[in-house]
Write a protein that holds these residues in place. Structure first.
Motif, PDB file in Angstrom:
ATOM      1  N   LYS A 116       0.833  -1.202   0.000  1.00 15.47           N
ATOM      2  CA  LYS A 116       0.000   0.000   0.000  1.00 15.47           C
ATOM      3  C   LYS A 116       0.868   1.253   0.000  1.00 15.47           C
ATOM      4  CE  LYS A 116      -4.106  -1.881   1.922  1.00 15.47           C
ATOM      5  NZ  LYS A 116      -4.495  -2.902   2.707  1.00 15.47           N
ATOM      6  N   LEU A 117       2.183   1.045  -0.099  1.00 15.98           N
ATOM      7  CA  LEU A 117       3.144   2.147  -0.139  1.00 15.98           C
ATOM      8  C   LEU A 117       3.948   2.056  -1.421  1.00 15.98           C
ATOM      9  CD1 LEU A 117       4.575   1.841   3.493  1.00 15.98           C
ATOM     10  CD2 LEU A 117       2.805   3.410   2.715  1.00 15.98           C
ATOM     11  N   CYS A 118       4.374   3.194  -1.939  1.00 17.57           N
ATOM     12  CA  CYS A 118       5.252   3.200  -3.113  1.00 17.57           C
ATOM     13  C   CYS A 118       6.567   2.528  -2.735  1.00 17.57           C
ATOM     14  CB  CYS A 118       5.497   4.641  -3.577  1.00 17.57           C
ATOM     15  SG  CYS A 118       6.460   4.729  -5.112  1.00 17.57           S
ATOM     16  N   THR A 119       7.094   1.705  -3.625  1.00 14.49           N
ATOM     17  CA  THR A 119       8.349   0.995  -3.360  1.00 14.49           C
ATOM     18  C   THR A 119       9.530   1.567  -4.129  1.00 14.49           C
ATOM     19  OG1 THR A 119       7.853  -0.626  -5.080  1.00 14.49           O
ATOM     20  CG2 THR A 119       7.142  -1.165  -2.835  1.00 14.49           C
ATOM     21  N   CYS A 126      11.362   8.009  -5.130  1.00 13.87           N
ATOM     22  CA  CYS A 126      10.102   8.747  -5.055  1.00 13.87           C
ATOM     23  C   CYS A 126       9.966   9.455  -3.704  1.00 13.87           C
ATOM     24  CB  CYS A 126       8.937   7.776  -5.261  1.00 13.87           C
ATOM     25  SG  CYS A 126       7.317   8.542  -5.106  1.00 13.87           S
ATOM     26  N   GLY A 127       9.481  10.679  -3.751  1.00 11.86           N
ATOM     27  CA  GLY A 127       9.245  11.432  -2.528  1.00 11.86           C
ATOM     28  C   GLY A 127       8.201  10.780  -1.644  1.00 11.86           C
ATOM     29  N   ALA A 128       7.201  10.126  -2.249  1.00  9.46           N
ATOM     30  CA  ALA A 128       6.162   9.439  -1.472  1.00  9.46           C
ATOM     31  C   ALA A 128       6.759   8.266  -0.707  1.00  9.46           C
ATOM     32  CB  ALA A 128       5.044   8.961  -2.393  1.00  9.46           C
ATOM     33  N   TRP A 129       7.735   7.565  -1.313  1.00  8.86           N
ATOM     34  CA  TRP A 129       8.397   6.454  -0.642  1.00  8.86           C
ATOM     35  C   TRP A 129       9.190   6.969   0.555  1.00  8.86           C
ATOM     36  CZ3 TRP A 129      13.649   5.412   0.141  1.00  8.86           C
ATOM     37  CH2 TRP A 129      13.937   4.168   0.652  1.00  8.86           C
ATOM     38  N   GLN A 130       9.868   8.088   0.371  1.00 10.83           N
ATOM     39  CA  GLN A 130      10.729   8.630   1.421  1.00 10.83           C
ATOM     40  C   GLN A 130       9.950   9.027   2.666  1.00 10.83           C
ATOM     41  OE1 GLN A 130      12.906  11.684  -0.635  1.00 10.83           O
ATOM     42  NE2 GLN A 130      13.935  10.191  -1.966  1.00 10.83           N
ATOM     43  N   VAL A 131       8.690   9.413   2.512  1.00  7.55           N
ATOM     44  CA  VAL A 131       7.874   9.793   3.683  1.00  7.55           C
ATOM     45  C   VAL A 131       6.771   8.768   3.964  1.00  7.55           C
ATOM     46  CG1 VAL A 131       8.346  12.264   3.503  1.00  7.55           C
ATOM     47  CG2 VAL A 131       6.399  11.289   2.279  1.00  7.55           C
ATOM     48  N   SER A 132       6.838   7.606   3.303  1.00  9.31           N
ATOM     49  CA  SER A 132       5.881   6.503   3.509  1.00  9.31           C
ATOM     50  C   SER A 132       4.428   6.926   3.311  1.00  9.31           C
ATOM     51  CB  SER A 132       6.066   5.881   4.894  1.00  9.31           C
ATOM     52  OG  SER A 132       7.354   5.342   5.021  1.00  9.31           O
ATOM     53  N   THR A 133       4.160   7.653   2.235  1.00 10.11           N
ATOM     54  CA  THR A 133       2.799   8.068   1.907  1.00 10.11           C
ATOM     55  C   THR A 133       2.022   6.879   1.347  1.00 10.11           C
ATOM     56  OG1 THR A 133       3.583  10.284   1.386  1.00 10.11           O
ATOM     57  CG2 THR A 133       1.419   9.682   0.550  1.00 10.11           C
ATOM     58  N   ARG A 176      -2.011   3.622  -7.808  1.00  6.87           N
ATOM     59  CA  ARG A 176      -1.059   4.459  -8.545  1.00  6.87           C
ATOM     60  C   ARG A 176      -0.442   5.482  -7.606  1.00  6.87           C
ATOM     61  NH1 ARG A 176      -1.773   9.181 -12.500  1.00  6.87           N
ATOM     62  NH2 ARG A 176       0.063   8.956 -13.822  1.00  6.87           N
ATOM     63  N   CYS A 177       0.870   5.611  -7.686  1.00  5.04           N
ATOM     64  CA  CYS A 177       1.566   6.620  -6.899  1.00  5.04           C
ATOM     65  C   CYS A 177       1.373   7.969  -7.588  1.00  5.04           C
ATOM     66  CB  CYS A 177       3.051   6.288  -6.780  1.00  5.04           C
ATOM     67  SG  CYS A 177       3.973   7.525  -5.850  1.00  5.04           S
ATOM     68  N   ARG A 178       0.919   8.943  -6.847  1.00  8.90           N
ATOM     69  CA  ARG A 178       0.661  10.270  -7.428  1.00  8.90           C
ATOM     70  C   ARG A 178       1.950  11.032  -7.726  1.00  8.90           C
ATOM     71  NH1 ARG A 178      -4.878  12.647  -5.227  1.00  8.90           N
ATOM     72  NH2 ARG A 178      -5.927  10.706  -4.799  1.00  8.90           N
ATOM     73  N   GLU A 179       3.037  10.652  -7.090  1.00  7.59           N
ATOM     74  CA  GLU A 179       4.290  11.389  -7.308  1.00  7.59           C
ATOM     75  C   GLU A 179       5.131  10.816  -8.438  1.00  7.59           C
ATOM     76  OE1 GLU A 179       6.610  12.969  -4.177  1.00  7.59           O
ATOM     77  OE2 GLU A 179       4.943  12.888  -2.763  1.00  7.59           O
TER      78      GLU A 179
END
Length: 101
Positions: free
Chosen positions: A7-10, A14-21, A49-52
């Motif tokens: 449920k997290l970007c891998t 990616c910035g979303a991965w770095q902050v566990s969005t 889909r990852c938005r970033e």
């Protein structure tokens, strides 16, 4: 309902991965699952889909910039067509039958 295993970007870039969005952009499609015990069953296949970084996460694989990457673990259901899945137990049964012949 079949979801991606994460449920997290891998993607470590990616910035979303770095902050566990959590992945929130979701699309679902009707699918069919072929099972060993219950035959063909209706199902839903959900991809995230990852938005970033715009990586799409499906049940068996992810897609980034047109490159498909399969997950390291074997899923319980294998995608065999766009909206069709087969239970691993059924696939193994078919392989056993092919060795008998």
């Amino acid at each position: 309902t079949l979801y991606p295993p994460t449920k997290l970007c891998t993607n470590p870039e990616c910035g979303a991965w770095q902050v566990s969005t959590v992945l929130k952009k979701e699309e679902q499609h009707q699918a069919v699952i072929f099972t060993h015990a219950n035959g063909a069953q209706p199902a839903w296949s959900v991809h995230l889909r990852c938005r970033e970084c715009h990586t799409n996460y499906y049940h068996n694989y992810s897609v980034k910039d047109g490159i498909r990457t399969y997950y390291s673990e074997m899923p319980s259901y294998i995608q065999v067509a766009e909206h069709q899945f087969i239970q691993c137990e059924l696939a193994m049964h078919w392989m056993d039958l092919m060795q008998i012949a």
